[in-house]
Design a protein around this motif. Structure first.
Motif, PDB file in Angstrom:
ATOM      1  N   ASP A  25      -0.403  -7.537  -6.237  1.00 57.39           N
ATOM      2  CA  ASP A  25      -1.721  -7.105  -5.779  1.00 57.39           C
ATOM      3  C   ASP A  25      -2.696  -7.191  -6.951  1.00 57.39           C
ATOM      4  O   ASP A  25      -2.430  -6.639  -8.019  1.00 57.39           O
ATOM      5  N   PRO A  26      -3.828  -7.863  -6.778  1.00 61.62           N
ATOM      6  CA  PRO A  26      -4.774  -7.969  -7.891  1.00 61.62           C
ATOM      7  C   PRO A  26      -5.464  -6.648  -8.232  1.00 61.62           C
ATOM      8  O   PRO A  26      -6.018  -6.509  -9.319  1.00 61.62           O
ATOM      9  N   SER A  27      -5.415  -5.681  -7.344  1.00 58.92           N
ATOM     10  CA  SER A  27      -6.071  -4.396  -7.581  1.00 58.92           C
ATOM     11  C   SER A  27      -5.181  -3.481  -8.428  1.00 58.92           C
ATOM     12  O   SER A  27      -4.097  -3.074  -8.001  1.00 58.92           O
ATOM     13  N   ILE A  28      -5.660  -3.144  -9.614  1.00 59.42           N
ATOM     14  CA  ILE A  28      -4.915  -2.230 -10.486  1.00 59.42           C
ATOM     15  C   ILE A  28      -4.772  -0.874  -9.823  1.00 59.42           C
ATOM     16  O   ILE A  28      -3.707  -0.245  -9.886  1.00 59.42           O
ATOM     17  N   ALA A  29      -5.820  -0.409  -9.159  1.00 60.61           N
ATOM     18  CA  ALA A  29      -5.772   0.901  -8.499  1.00 60.61           C
ATOM     19  C   ALA A  29      -4.684   0.934  -7.427  1.00 60.61           C
ATOM     20  O   ALA A  29      -3.953   1.919  -7.316  1.00 60.61           O
ATOM     21  N   ARG A  30      -4.558  -0.124  -6.637  1.00 65.29           N
ATOM     22  CA  ARG A  30      -3.517  -0.147  -5.584  1.00 65.29           C
ATOM     23  C   ARG A  30      -2.128  -0.259  -6.194  1.00 65.29           C
ATOM     24  O   ARG A  30      -1.184   0.362  -5.699  1.00 65.29           O
ATOM     25  N   ARG A  31      -1.994  -1.017  -7.288  1.00 63.29           N
ATOM     26  CA  ARG A  31      -0.686  -1.094  -7.959  1.00 63.29           C
ATOM     27  C   ARG A  31      -0.301   0.265  -8.520  1.00 63.29           C
ATOM     28  O   ARG A  31       0.850   0.683  -8.435  1.00 63.29           O
ATOM     29  N   GLN A  32      -1.269   0.987  -9.084  1.00 61.64           N
ATOM     30  CA  GLN A  32      -0.996   2.318  -9.625  1.00 61.64           C
ATOM     31  C   GLN A  32      -0.644   3.296  -8.505  1.00 61.64           C
ATOM     32  O   GLN A  32       0.249   4.137  -8.670  1.00 61.64           O
ATOM     33  N   ALA A  33      -1.317   3.201  -7.374  1.00 59.19           N
ATOM     34  CA  ALA A  33      -1.005   4.073  -6.230  1.00 59.19           C
ATOM     35  C   ALA A  33       0.411   3.798  -5.735  1.00 59.19           C
ATOM     36  O   ALA A  33       1.162   4.729  -5.424  1.00 59.19           O
ATOM     37  N   ALA A  34       0.796   2.525  -5.670  1.00 63.34           N
ATOM     38  CA  ALA A  34       2.158   2.176  -5.251  1.00 63.34           C
ATOM     39  C   ALA A  34       3.173   2.725  -6.260  1.00 63.34           C
ATOM     40  O   ALA A  34       4.218   3.255  -5.872  1.00 63.34           O
ATOM     41  N   TRP A  35       2.865   2.614  -7.555  1.00 58.80           N
ATOM     42  CA  TRP A  35       3.743   3.145  -8.603  1.00 58.80           C
ATOM     43  C   TRP A  35       3.937   4.651  -8.434  1.00 58.80           C
ATOM     44  O   TRP A  35       5.053   5.156  -8.463  1.00 58.80           O
ATOM     45  N   ARG A  36       2.825   5.372  -8.246  1.00 56.25           N
ATOM     46  CA  ARG A  36       2.909   6.827  -8.070  1.00 56.25           C
ATOM     47  C   ARG A  36       3.731   7.179  -6.830  1.00 56.25           C
ATOM     48  O   ARG A  36       4.536   8.115  -6.860  1.00 56.25           O
ATOM     49  N   ASP A  37       3.533   6.429  -5.757  1.00 54.96           N
ATOM     50  CA  ASP A  37       4.307   6.672  -4.537  1.00 54.96           C
ATOM     51  C   ASP A  37       5.793   6.474  -4.804  1.00 54.96           C
ATOM     52  O   ASP A  37       6.623   7.300  -4.419  1.00 54.96           O
ATOM     53  N   ARG A  38       6.150   5.407  -5.483  1.00 55.68           N
ATOM     54  CA  ARG A  38       7.559   5.140  -5.776  1.00 55.68           C
ATOM     55  C   ARG A  38       8.150   6.194  -6.708  1.00 55.68           C
ATOM     56  O   ARG A  38       9.315   6.561  -6.595  1.00 55.68           O
ATOM     57  N   MET A  39       7.363   6.691  -7.636  1.00 55.05           N
ATOM     58  CA  MET A  39       7.859   7.684  -8.595  1.00 55.05           C
ATOM     59  C   MET A  39       8.089   9.056  -7.948  1.00 55.05           C
ATOM     60  O   MET A  39       8.720   9.916  -8.528  1.00 55.05           O
ATOM     61  N   ARG A  40       7.620   9.255  -6.745  1.00 50.17           N
ATOM     62  CA  ARG A  40       7.855  10.507  -6.034  1.00 50.17           C
ATOM     63  C   ARG A  40       9.237  10.520  -5.369  1.00 50.17           C
ATOM     64  O   ARG A  40       9.643  11.542  -4.791  1.00 50.17           O
ATOM     65  N   ARG A  41       9.946   9.417  -5.396  1.00 48.36           N
ATOM     66  CA  ARG A  41      11.276   9.341  -4.794  1.00 48.36           C
ATOM     67  C   ARG A  41      12.303   9.973  -5.700  1.00 48.36           C
ATOM     68  O   ARG A  41      12.040  10.285  -6.850  1.00 48.36           O
ATOM     69  N   GLN A  42      13.500  10.113  -5.175  1.00 47.23           N
ATOM     70  CA  GLN A  42      14.650  10.560  -5.955  1.00 47.23           C
ATOM     71  C   GLN A  42      15.659   9.428  -5.980  1.00 47.23           C
ATOM     72  O   GLN A  42      15.797   8.703  -4.989  1.00 47.23           O
ATOM     73  N   CYS A  43      16.376   9.271  -7.055  1.00 42.98           N
ATOM     74  CA  CYS A  43      17.376   8.209  -7.138  1.00 42.98           C
ATOM     75  C   CYS A  43      18.335   8.265  -5.956  1.00 42.98           C
ATOM     76  O   CYS A  43      18.673   7.250  -5.363  1.00 42.98           O
ATOM     77  N   ARG A  44      18.762   9.452  -5.617  1.00 41.98           N
ATOM     78  CA  ARG A  44      19.738   9.614  -4.532  1.00 41.98           C
ATOM     79  C   ARG A  44      19.199   9.078  -3.210  1.00 41.98           C
ATOM     80  O   ARG A  44      19.914   8.502  -2.415  1.00 41.98           O
TER      81      ARG A  44
END
Length: 186
Positions: A166-185
């Protein structure tokens, strides 16, 4: 068997018809917010699949069935019934697409339409399916070993996403934050 109800989010409450969105691996219903904000005149529901978003993260070794396509399909049917949605438009991306396809094969009477993005029906031959299950177990063990942040960093820089970054840094950062809310399990 214990129940682990899936979490859901309503993006738009009104409309004569309803679209239900199912996210991909390591994401949540939040991954659909941008698309949902551009649609109007239709009720929009996002589902968090097991181990993702606000849905439960039961221990796989104790409750492996909670992560099955059958379980996800049953839970999706229960949400549709509980909310009185009737027939829905079902949209799934990747992992969510696999769930949507399975749901459609068992509940066609509940669908107005089915949209699958980056989804296949799976592997036809048992030896190849077993090989994939083994690779998935190894990946799961690796995620536990290296941690979520390192996994997501490596995975999102891999060839699967490189061509579609995605060329949008803001959308890439939002996706990153969403993924970081997960748990490994999960």
């Amino acid at each position: 068997r214990p129940r682990f109800p899936l979490a859901w989010k309503q993006f738009a409450p009104s409309g004569d018809e309803t679209a239900v969105f199912l996210h991909g691996f390591t994401r949540s219903s939040a991954s659909w917010e941008r698309i949902a904000s551009r649609l109007s005149g239709i009720r929009l529901i996002g589902i968090d699949l097991m181990g993702h978003g606000n849905s439960p993260v039961p221990a796989f070794d104790m409750y492996p069935d909670a992560y099955s396509l059958d379980y996800a399909s049953d839970e999706l049917r229960a949400i549709i019934a509980r909310l009185g949605l009737g027939r829905v438009h079902l949209v799934g991306y990747s992992l969510g697409g696999r769930v949507a396809l399975h749901f459609a094969s068992r509940n066609a009477e509940l669908l107005r339409s089915l949209a699958l993005i980056s989804t296949t029906p799976g592997i036809a031959e048992e030896p190849e399916r077993e090989q994939r299950r083994g690779a998935d177990r190894e990946l799961s063990d690796r995620i536990d070993r290296i941690g979520l942040e390192r996994f997501v960093t490596e995975w999102s820089q891999g060839p699967l996403f490189a061509a579609r970054r995605d060329p949008s840094i803001a959308r890439r950062q939002a996706a990153w934050r969403d993924r970081m809310r997960r748990q490994c399990r999960g």
